[in-house]
Design a protein around this motif. Structure first.
Motif, short mmCIF file in Angstrom:
data_model
loop_
_atom_site.label_atom_id
_atom_site.label_comp_id
_atom_site.label_asym_id
_atom_site.label_seq_id
_atom_site.Cartn_x
_atom_site.Cartn_y
_atom_site.Cartn_z
N THR A 165 0.94 -1.21 -0.10
CA THR A 165 0.01 0.17 -0.13
C THR A 165 0.94 1.30 0.01
O THR A 165 1.65 1.35 0.63
N THR A 204 1.22 5.34 0.11
CA THR A 204 0.72 6.39 0.77
C THR A 204 1.14 7.66 0.73
O THR A 204 0.54 8.77 1.41
N ASN A 250 -1.99 13.72 -2.44
CA ASN A 250 -2.27 12.44 -1.46
C ASN A 250 -2.65 11.07 -2.41
O ASN A 250 -3.22 11.10 -3.51
N HIS A 253 -3.49 6.76 -1.84
CA HIS A 253 -3.62 5.58 -0.98
C HIS A 253 -3.93 4.41 -2.12
O HIS A 253 -5.10 4.27 -2.65
N ASP A 273 -3.44 0.42 -3.04
CA ASP A 273 -3.17 -1.00 -2.47
C ASP A 273 -2.89 -1.76 -3.82
O ASP A 273 -3.85 -1.73 -4.68
#
Length: 183
Positions: A21, A23, A53, A55, A57
């Motif tokens: 992941t 970030t 930003n 995020h 996965d």
């Protein structure tokens, strides 16, 4: 039964271990370039200031969240005069609209490490949906996303007044990006 369950768990371990992941966007290793035509001559530039930003996965790209802010006054066309001109109200109007913002609305897996990204691009208060292919390259705790998309500067009022025609500066702009993200 236990033996089959244990075997299945052990076989799936490498897949779980390789999923990561990401970030954090590493702006110092990332790059956003743009390409356009002025008076029939191919021109290039870069934006040196951006953040955002992320995020992402790698095991489930469909849940990714990405928002990128590009500081328009960080434009580098290779000419100080052109840099000063393009941040004026007729072009980017960087004083009133300091950032171009891209927000991903969906990321769909197309093949191994290949995705179709859909999102909203906002420049000077004008928002358009864009879609483009992106490729992922993963190496030790780092993901590098590369891709390219085209936009029409007229859709974002980049070049107003005398510059709203496309005879001197073309309407078509290509943007190439390399976004580096870490865990």
């Amino acid at each position: 039964m236990f033996k089959r369950t244990l075997t299945a768990a052990l076989l799936s371990f490498p897949l779980l271990a390789s999923a990561a992941t990401y970030t954090h966007i590493d702006s110092s290793k990332s790059q956003i370039q743009f390409h356009y035509e002025q008076m029939g001559v191919n021109m290039d530039g870069v934006f040196t200031g951006f953040n955002g930003n992320i995020h992402f996965d790698s095991a489930d790209a469909s849940k990714a969240k990405v928002q990128l802010h590009v500081q328009l006054n960080s434009v580098d066309t290779g000419s100080d005069d052109a840099d000063a001109e393009v941040i004026k109200p007729e072009w980017f109007n960087a004083a009133a609209h300091p950032d171009a913002v891209f927000t991903a609305t969906s990321i769909e897996v197309k093949a191994d490490n290949e995705f179709e990204v859909v999102g909203q691009l906002t420049i000077k208060g004008h928002e358009q949906e864009i879609r483009f292919p992106a490729t992922l390259n993963e190496t030790e705790n780092t993901a590098t996303f590369t891709g390219s998309f085209s936009l029409l500067r007229g859709d974002y009022a980049i070049g107003e007044g005398a510059w709203s025609k496309f005879d001197i500066v073309a309407n078509d702009i290509r943007v190439d990006f390399k976004i580096v993200a870490t865990e």
